[in-house]
Design an enzyme around this catalytic site. Structure first.
Site: not given
Length: 369
Positions: A264, A38
């Protein structure tokens, strides 16, 4: 290793073979192996992993959702595929693509029977999920009678297997609870066999269950993280080989003066004259903003380069003040020597999270045996 010229995820199929054989060595003869692929095979590449495991003669696959199974069928994967979280909207597709649903509630059972009968199915294979303590999905022991009654009133489906999921098989502090789950599941299986008159395959163990609870291997085991090289303990990690190496390069080097900021929100300010490297990899690629500010590092020329400030969407900056490197040099985010588990632990996370977060925009490069 192949030298990176851009950000890429290198997948070592020989390591996958090693891990599969190691898991097999833990099992008694005849115990089947289900490979859990998965989430793009834990962030790698579900199609390539499935095809390689088919060559190794794996018995079954499991995916979380129907479309993951459809993608495997579209790619030519032939082995049986269990859909662990099947949902009624996809039942027609499941049958048309020869996938096998996990049936985990009265509603799901009724709806799948209805769909199977409408498509004139006979003995279509399904897998009954029972809840033994994880409290996520699954029938309760009290529902066995109702389940058997519905099965007896249709010929459209048959129970191929029964299973449950261990909640804490990697945790030695939860051994008592794990053994309670094993006992509960065996009781449920016995009650079902008595009432239904037949015995489906039984499976319970995940990777840590395979390693720690051999008495619970039963007819089949489900191996996920172990196939990808992680055993949920230091000792077992040493016996497995991580199949994935996330690599990038140094895009640019900056000389930063004391007091200057990086990235940032000016989240990092230089404590002296320092040197930084910018790497083309960010939180859009799976290196989440939980890293930085002292959490996490990459390796450049064998040395640790700690992540500075805030991780950007497409880039990250690292401290290379004491590292001799140049633009274009290779960067290892994680791999066999600096594992995904090491990186995850620096931010109080787990290897599963960082592996499955790797963006699909990153090219996958395969090393064959």
């Amino acid at each position: 290793m192949l030298k990176a010229h851009e950000t890429q995820l290198e997948i070592d199929l020989s390591a996958l073979t090693h891990n599969y054989n190691y898991i097999k060595s833990k099992l008694k003869t005849g115990t089947k192996v289900l490979g859990v692929i998965k989430a793009f095979a834990y962030g790698s590449d579900s199609v390539e992993i499935a095809k390689h495991l088919e060559k190794l003669d794996v018995d079954y696959f499991a995916v979380a959702y129907t479309q993951e199974g459809v993608a495997l069928r579209d790619a030519g994967v032939k082995r049986p595929i269990l859909v662990l979280h099947s949902q009624s909207v996809n039942f027609k597709t499941i049958i048309e693509r020869c996938l096998e649903p996990s049936i985990y509630s009265d509603y799901v059972l009724k709806e799948f029977i209805k769909t199977a009968e409408s498509l004139s199915q006979n003995n279509y294979p399904v897998h009954l999920k029972f809840n033994t303590g994880l409290n996520r999905l699954g029938f309760s022991e009290d529902e066995i009678g109702d389940v058997v009654s519905k099965l007896e009133n249709t010929s459209a489906i048959e129970v191929k297997s029964m299973f449950s999921h261990l909640a804490a098989s990697e945790d030695p502090n939860e051994e008592e609870f794990t053994k309670l789950q094993i006992s509960r599941f065996k009781t449920i299986a016995q009650k079902f066999e008595t009432q239904a008159g037949y015995k489906p395959w039984l499976h319970l163990c995940n990777t840590s269950g395979i390693i720690n609870y051999p008495e619970a291997h039963l007819d089949m085991v489900r191996c996920g993280i172990g196939l990808y090289g992680y055993g949920n303990s230091v000792e077992e990690d040493q016996k497995l080989k991580p199949i994935a190496t996330l690599k990038s390069i140094v895009s640019q080097i900056h000389q930063i003066k004391k007091g200057e900021s990086v990235g940032y929100n000016r989240a990092y300010k230089a404590k002296g004259d320092e040197k930084t490297a910018t790497i083309p990899l960010g939180h859009a690629d799976g290196l989440n903003r939980i890293y930085g500010k002292g959490k996490g590092y990459v390796t450049i020329n064998g040395k640790k380069a700690f992540i500075l400030g805030n991780v950007c969407m497409d880039m990250v900056m690292v401290d290379i003040t004491d590292i001799n490197c140049k633009e274009g040099d290779e960067v290892i985010i994680f791999g066999p020597k600096h594992s995904a588990n090491d990186l995850a632990e620096s931010a109080n996370s787990i290897s599963y999270e960082i592996l499955t977060s790797i963006s699909q925009r990153i090219p996958r490069i395969f090393k064959n045996e």
